[in-house]
Design a protein around this motif. Sequence first.
Motif, PDB file in Angstrom:
ATOM      1  N   MET A  91      -4.331  35.045  58.304  1.00  0.00           N
ATOM      2  CA  MET A  91      -3.702  36.178  57.258  1.00  0.00           C
ATOM      3  C   MET A  91      -2.192  36.115  57.695  1.00  0.00           C
ATOM      4  N   LEU A  92      -1.597  35.729  58.820  1.00  0.00           N
ATOM      5  CA  LEU A  92      -0.146  35.464  59.067  1.00  0.00           C
ATOM      6  C   LEU A  92       0.401  34.509  58.304  1.00  0.00           C
ATOM      7  N   THR A  93      -0.338  33.112  58.306  1.00  0.00           N
ATOM      8  CA  THR A  93      -0.045  32.113  57.380  1.00  0.00           C
ATOM      9  C   THR A  93       0.128  32.378  55.953  1.00  0.00           C
ATOM     10  N   ALA A  94      -1.211  33.141  55.368  1.00  0.00           N
ATOM     11  CA  ALA A  94      -1.196  33.433  54.152  1.00  0.00           C
ATOM     12  C   ALA A  94       0.035  34.585  53.645  1.00  0.00           C
ATOM     13  N   THR A  95       0.273  35.186  54.472  1.00  0.00           N
ATOM     14  CA  THR A  95       1.358  36.213  54.160  1.00  0.00           C
ATOM     15  C   THR A  95       2.764  35.575  53.983  1.00  0.00           C
ATOM     16  N   LEU A  96       3.048  34.863  54.922  1.00  0.00           N
ATOM     17  CA  LEU A  96       4.268  33.908  54.964  1.00  0.00           C
ATOM     18  C   LEU A  96       4.163  32.937  53.704  1.00  0.00           C
ATOM     19  N   ALA A  97       3.188  32.483  53.430  1.00  0.00           N
ATOM     20  CA  ALA A  97       2.868  31.638  52.255  1.00  0.00           C
ATOM     21  C   ALA A  97       3.205  32.317  50.912  1.00  0.00           C
ATOM     22  N   LEU A  98       2.792  33.526  50.993  1.00  0.00           N
ATOM     23  CA  LEU A  98       2.982  34.619  49.687  1.00  0.00           C
ATOM     24  C   LEU A  98       4.441  34.798  49.634  1.00  0.00           C
ATOM     25  N   ALA A  99       5.339  34.958  50.907  1.00  0.00           N
ATOM     26  CA  ALA A  99       6.466  35.361  50.833  1.00  0.00           C
ATOM     27  C   ALA A  99       7.374  34.234  50.374  1.00  0.00           C
ATOM     28  N   LEU A 100       6.935  33.014  50.416  1.00  0.00           N
ATOM     29  CA  LEU A 100       7.694  31.938  50.413  1.00  0.00           C
ATOM     30  C   LEU A 100       7.293  31.406  48.832  1.00  0.00           C
ATOM     31  N   ALA A 101       6.184  31.770  48.306  1.00  0.00           N
ATOM     32  CA  ALA A 101       5.924  31.388  46.899  1.00  0.00           C
ATOM     33  C   ALA A 101       6.185  32.423  45.795  1.00  0.00           C
ATOM     34  N   GLY A 102       6.327  33.573  46.404  1.00  0.00           N
ATOM     35  CA  GLY A 102       6.699  34.778  45.521  1.00  0.00           C
ATOM     36  C   GLY A 102       8.143  34.581  44.659  1.00  0.00           C
ATOM     37  N   PRO A 103       9.117  34.238  45.386  1.00  0.00           N
ATOM     38  CA  PRO A 103      10.314  34.025  44.487  1.00  0.00           C
ATOM     39  C   PRO A 103      10.353  32.757  43.404  1.00  0.00           C
ATOM     40  N   ALA A 104       9.428  31.959  44.032  1.00  0.00           N
ATOM     41  CA  ALA A 104       9.423  30.550  43.226  1.00  0.00           C
ATOM     42  C   ALA A 104       8.360  30.797  42.041  1.00  0.00           C
ATOM     43  N   GLN A 105       7.081  31.248  42.319  1.00  0.00           N
ATOM     44  CA  GLN A 105       6.206  31.248  41.341  1.00  0.00           C
ATOM     45  C   GLN A 105       6.387  32.789  40.603  1.00  0.00           C
ATOM     46  N   GLY A 106       6.668  33.673  41.303  1.00  0.00           N
ATOM     47  CA  GLY A 106       6.514  35.037  40.742  1.00  0.00           C
ATOM     48  C   GLY A 106       5.268  35.676  41.131  1.00  0.00           C
ATOM     49  N   ALA A 107       4.931  37.113  40.682  1.00  0.00           N
ATOM     50  CA  ALA A 107       3.551  37.525  40.859  1.00  0.00           C
ATOM     51  C   ALA A 107       2.590  37.022  39.890  1.00  0.00           C
ATOM     52  N   SER A 108       2.417  35.655  39.765  1.00  0.00           N
ATOM     53  CA  SER A 108       1.418  35.219  38.823  1.00  0.00           C
ATOM     54  C   SER A 108       0.036  35.921  39.085  1.00  0.00           C
ATOM     55  N   PRO A 109      -0.793  35.739  38.091  1.00  0.00           N
ATOM     56  CA  PRO A 109      -2.130  36.253  38.174  1.00  0.00           C
ATOM     57  C   PRO A 109      -2.893  35.239  39.300  1.00  0.00           C
ATOM     58  N   TRP A 110      -2.647  33.988  39.157  1.00  0.00           N
ATOM     59  CA  TRP A 110      -3.716  33.247  40.078  1.00  0.00           C
ATOM     60  C   TRP A 110      -3.210  33.162  41.386  1.00  0.00           C
ATOM     61  N   LEU A 111      -1.890  33.601  41.434  1.00  0.00           N
ATOM     62  CA  LEU A 111      -1.498  33.894  43.035  1.00  0.00           C
ATOM     63  C   LEU A 111      -1.855  35.030  43.514  1.00  0.00           C
ATOM     64  N   LEU A 112      -1.973  36.244  42.754  1.00  0.00           N
ATOM     65  CA  LEU A 112      -2.674  37.374  43.331  1.00  0.00           C
ATOM     66  C   LEU A 112      -4.111  37.217  43.376  1.00  0.00           C
ATOM     67  N   VAL A 113      -4.761  36.437  42.608  1.00  0.00           N
ATOM     68  CA  VAL A 113      -6.040  36.370  42.997  1.00  0.00           C
ATOM     69  C   VAL A 113      -6.448  35.482  44.187  1.00  0.00           C
ATOM     70  N   VAL A 114      -5.695  34.463  44.445  1.00  0.00           N
ATOM     71  CA  VAL A 114      -5.721  33.563  45.777  1.00  0.00           C
ATOM     72  C   VAL A 114      -5.575  34.412  46.838  1.00  0.00           C
TER      73      VAL A 114
END
Length: 407
Positions: A91-114
């Motif tokens: 979860m630490l890895t996943a939340t850090l990845a989400l924090a990094l991917a958020g600005p680049a990808q935006g809150a896209s549906p596929w990212l939220l589902v993953v």
Amino acid sequence: MASLDTARPASARPALPRTYLVWLVGTRASLLGDAVLYFALGWAASDHGGGTGALVLTAITLPRASLLLLGGAVGDRFGARRVMIAGNAVMLTATLALALAGPAQGASPWLLVVVGVVVGTVDAFHLPAAGSVPRRLVGKEQLPRALAVQQAGGQVASLLGAPLGAVLVASAGLTGAALADAGTFAIVLVVLVCLRRTFDVERSSRGERLLAGTVAGVRIAMGNPVLRSALLLTAAAACFLLPVVSLLSPLLAREHGWSAGVAGTVAGGQSLGMIAAALVVSRRGAMSRIGRGAALGLCVAVPGITAIALAGTAAVAVAGAVVVGAGSGMFSCHIGPLVLTRVPDTHLARTQALLVLVQSLALVAGHNALGALADARGAAIATAVCAAGICATGITGLVLKSLNTPL
């Protein structure tokens, strides 16, 4: 009301172990971070419509429910501490990845589902392991107080999580919420590493296959009359008690023309009632006949549910929610120790997994059935059905011989 077990003055009760309190502080901080992230995920998903929001929720609940029993077997085989370390690291890895991917990808549906799939999968293994920890760190006599403190901390985290999540999302977006949650996972990892020796307990046989271990856990629970009764009460509470505030109160608020703020205040009233009940048990101890204490908690909730169903004003609904919370808290503070003290050390995580699974399935069934009834006959009728269901369950629990046993 039956008297509480107060053979010793509260001041003479031994303090809870320091190792348990350290673990508790770390995990409650993590719960607060999770509440922040869940709010942020829900808010981001709502931007894409109700279908996406439902998909994200399904992405969390489906793997969680599907893998829970396996997660319990893994916890008993490899140890709760190892499973929790692995889960928090993921979860630490996943939340850090989400924090990094958020600005680049935006809150896209596929990212939220993953992210939802990762959360649900980790929960399936982490929840049974974490649920077994109080028994591993605290003696049986102190379990009711330990679980009451745990419940109070959890309710405080839930109460603060949504407002804090709203502030973080408004100021820093999904990235800020993800970074906050990542920080709490890092805290738990440090705590688990420092408490290494305190988790040394008997595990299930290394020669036992995980699938066989999963079946054995269910068999032990079903073969024990106390555990069978506890699972029955848990299922009924999930079906008729939990939806009262989460589902029916908002529907009632809309029928009465009340604002969303009123519905939120009703939910807050329930949390306050649960915190108050938990603090009483943490201070005074549980009832000596702990199974009857759980059943009595359900009976206490009945007047509150009835008040919510008949409420003509928001104040009555909030007062009813406080009573519902007090009954819910009393039930939780007694049912948890009842279950944990009736299973061997080798089956702790598996029994917790079964308990969570039963609650989850009953909650899904209750939400759908009561939602359909509310659409057809009105939310007040659906809430009255909940009052009748909980009343019948509480009375049944009071007369069951299997629950009329001391801790």
